[in-house]
Design an enzyme around this catalytic site. Sequence first.
Site, PDB file in Angstrom:
ATOM      1  N   GLY A  10       0.849  -1.205   0.000  1.00  0.00           N
ATOM      2  CA  GLY A  10       0.000   0.000   0.000  1.00  0.00           C
ATOM      3  C   GLY A  10       0.877   1.244   0.000  1.00  0.00           C
ATOM      4  CG  ASN A 102      -4.762   4.093  16.528  1.00  0.00           C
ATOM      5  OD1 ASN A 102      -3.601   4.409  16.775  1.00  0.00           O
ATOM      6  ND2 ASN A 102      -5.681   4.966  16.180  1.00  0.00           N
ATOM      7  CG  HIS A 133     -11.090   8.859  10.827  1.00  0.00           C
ATOM      8  ND1 HIS A 133     -11.820   8.358  11.890  1.00  0.00           N
ATOM      9  CD2 HIS A 133      -9.810   8.470  11.028  1.00  0.00           C
ATOM     10  CE1 HIS A 133     -11.005   7.692  12.698  1.00  0.00           C
ATOM     11  NE2 HIS A 133      -9.782   7.739  12.197  1.00  0.00           N
ATOM     12  CG  HIS A 134      -9.033  11.336   6.120  1.00  0.00           C
ATOM     13  ND1 HIS A 134      -9.300  10.516   5.055  1.00  0.00           N
ATOM     14  CD2 HIS A 134      -8.285  10.598   6.977  1.00  0.00           C
ATOM     15  CE1 HIS A 134      -8.714   9.345   5.232  1.00  0.00           C
ATOM     16  NE2 HIS A 134      -8.095   9.366   6.414  1.00  0.00           N
ATOM     17  CE  LYS A 137     -11.520   5.145   9.046  1.00  0.00           C
ATOM     18  NZ  LYS A 137     -10.480   4.195   8.595  1.00  0.00           N
ATOM     19  CB  THR A 144      -9.371   3.566  16.415  1.00  0.00           C
ATOM     20  OG1 THR A 144      -8.203   3.478  15.621  1.00  0.00           O
ATOM     21  CG2 THR A 144      -9.027   3.986  17.827  1.00  0.00           C
TER      22      THR A 144
HETATM   23  P1  NAD Z   1      -5.094   5.133   0.977  1.00  0.00           P
HETATM   24  O1  NAD Z   1      -6.354   4.916   0.183  1.00  0.00           O
HETATM   25  O2  NAD Z   1      -4.423   6.469   0.948  1.00  0.00           O
HETATM   26  O3  NAD Z   1      -3.986   4.051   0.551  1.00  0.00           O
HETATM   27  C1  NAD Z   1      -4.257   2.690   0.281  1.00  0.00           C
HETATM   28  C2  NAD Z   1      -3.216   2.202  -0.746  1.00  0.00           C
HETATM   29  O4  NAD Z   1      -3.408   0.796  -0.924  1.00  0.00           O
HETATM   30  C3  NAD Z   1      -3.386   2.862  -2.124  1.00  0.00           C
HETATM   31  O5  NAD Z   1      -2.120   3.333  -2.608  1.00  0.00           O
HETATM   32  C4  NAD Z   1      -3.909   1.731  -2.999  1.00  0.00           C
HETATM   33  O6  NAD Z   1      -3.500   1.826  -4.358  1.00  0.00           O
HETATM   34  C5  NAD Z   1      -3.261   0.542  -2.314  1.00  0.00           C
HETATM   35  N1  NAD Z   1      -3.852  -0.746  -2.688  1.00  0.00           N
HETATM   36  C6  NAD Z   1      -5.123  -1.004  -3.107  1.00  0.00           C
HETATM   37  N2  NAD Z   1      -5.246  -2.323  -3.400  1.00  0.00           N
HETATM   38  C7  NAD Z   1      -4.041  -2.903  -3.166  1.00  0.00           C
HETATM   39  C8  NAD Z   1      -3.545  -4.220  -3.300  1.00  0.00           C
HETATM   40  N3  NAD Z   1      -4.319  -5.225  -3.723  1.00  0.00           N
HETATM   41  N4  NAD Z   1      -2.257  -4.449  -2.974  1.00  0.00           N
HETATM   42  C9  NAD Z   1      -1.455  -3.446  -2.533  1.00  0.00           C
HETATM   43  N5  NAD Z   1      -1.865  -2.163  -2.411  1.00  0.00           N
HETATM   44  C10 NAD Z   1      -3.149  -1.905  -2.716  1.00  0.00           C
HETATM   45  O7  NAD Z   1      -5.473   4.734   2.478  1.00  0.00           O
HETATM   46  P2  NAD Z   1      -4.682   5.128   3.813  1.00  0.00           P
HETATM   47  O8  NAD Z   1      -5.290   6.348   4.421  1.00  0.00           O
HETATM   48  O9  NAD Z   1      -3.206   5.066   3.566  1.00  0.00           O
HETATM   49  O10 NAD Z   1      -5.120   3.904   4.751  1.00  0.00           O
HETATM   50  C11 NAD Z   1      -4.807   2.568   4.413  1.00  0.00           C
HETATM   51  C12 NAD Z   1      -5.412   1.622   5.439  1.00  0.00           C
HETATM   52  O11 NAD Z   1      -4.761   1.811   6.707  1.00  0.00           O
HETATM   53  C13 NAD Z   1      -6.916   1.845   5.692  1.00  0.00           C
HETATM   54  O12 NAD Z   1      -7.535   0.597   5.911  1.00  0.00           O
HETATM   55  C14 NAD Z   1      -6.910   2.689   6.958  1.00  0.00           C
HETATM   56  O13 NAD Z   1      -8.101   2.589   7.707  1.00  0.00           O
HETATM   57  C15 NAD Z   1      -5.758   2.056   7.699  1.00  0.00           C
HETATM   58  N6  NAD Z   1      -5.152   2.892   8.764  1.00  0.00           N
HETATM   59  C16 NAD Z   1      -4.765   2.229   9.879  1.00  0.00           C
HETATM   60  C17 NAD Z   1      -4.119   2.911  10.893  1.00  0.00           C
HETATM   61  C18 NAD Z   1      -3.627   2.134  12.084  1.00  0.00           C
HETATM   62  O14 NAD Z   1      -2.967   2.725  12.970  1.00  0.00           O
HETATM   63  N7  NAD Z   1      -3.893   0.833  12.154  1.00  0.00           N
HETATM   64  C19 NAD Z   1      -3.874   4.285  10.778  1.00  0.00           C
HETATM   65  C20 NAD Z   1      -4.284   4.934   9.607  1.00  0.00           C
HETATM   66  C21 NAD Z   1      -4.912   4.223   8.598  1.00  0.00           C
END
Ligand code: NAD
Length: 245
Positions: A10, A102, A133-134, A137, A144
Amino acid sequence: MSTPRLIINGAKGRMGQALLAAAADLKFPVAAAVDAGDDLAAALALGDVVIDFSVHSATARVIELAVAQKKSLVIGTTGHAAAEKAKLAALAAQVPTVWAGNFSVGVNLLFALTRRATRILGADYDTEVIEMHHRFKKDAPSGTAARLLEIILEERQLAASALKHGRSGITGERPSAEVGVHALRGGDVIGDHTVMYAGIGERIELTHKASDRQVFARGAVRAAAWVVAQKPGLYDMQDMLGLKD
Ligand code: NAD
């Protein structure tokens, strides 16, 4: 702690970019930065631990490949249905895995405080979880918020049917065996969470506000360094931070 070679899945996303910055800052080598369409299997062979912040539909393949190649996992992706998550978590437990909704230290303290507050206040205090959130999302409520709700339901011994997602119309009086959930969306808010306990004559609010994605990214990179030294199994940030009761 060792310094593992990271594979970031990602990598082009908001969190992916924050992870690349955190890895550079903390001096962790990035063996591969992967996004949709790239060869994840080939990338995995280059490193020690996969950090996945992508989309929920991508997680199954990440876990299958990590298990097949005996690589450690750090999973931050949210939005999995409960049954899907349980199945994936059982598979991920075959390798050392940290899976957390988180990765911030502050939110993990909020989890511990929520458990304690819910235990002490009980059914006399109406409990509601509010998150914001933004606008970009894609899932709601946030991972969380989902974890906060799990903790509250466990401590109150309530079933998932006690959750009330928003209210509208003639709702009637609020039963005490109800836990309200409210997901606000807008602008560029990185992540706010409040657990509110409303009693007769007083109200307690536990609030965490994230103002920089680096807080999650640095937590995830630290989790990668920690997890490669663990036995196969499923861990969360509470394990890593020693916050378990
Ligand atoms: P985002 O949409 O900006 O990024 C997601 C990325 O994943 C994109 O670049 C997309 O092209 C890529 N992607 C899509 N399908 C894919 C695949 N099959 N293989 C590899 N990459 C692929 O989203 P974001 O804001 O970066 O958030 C990503 C995830 O992380 C969300 O699920 C979000 O809720 C989660 N998140 C978790 C925490 C935490 O602390 N656990 C914090 C922030 C965000």
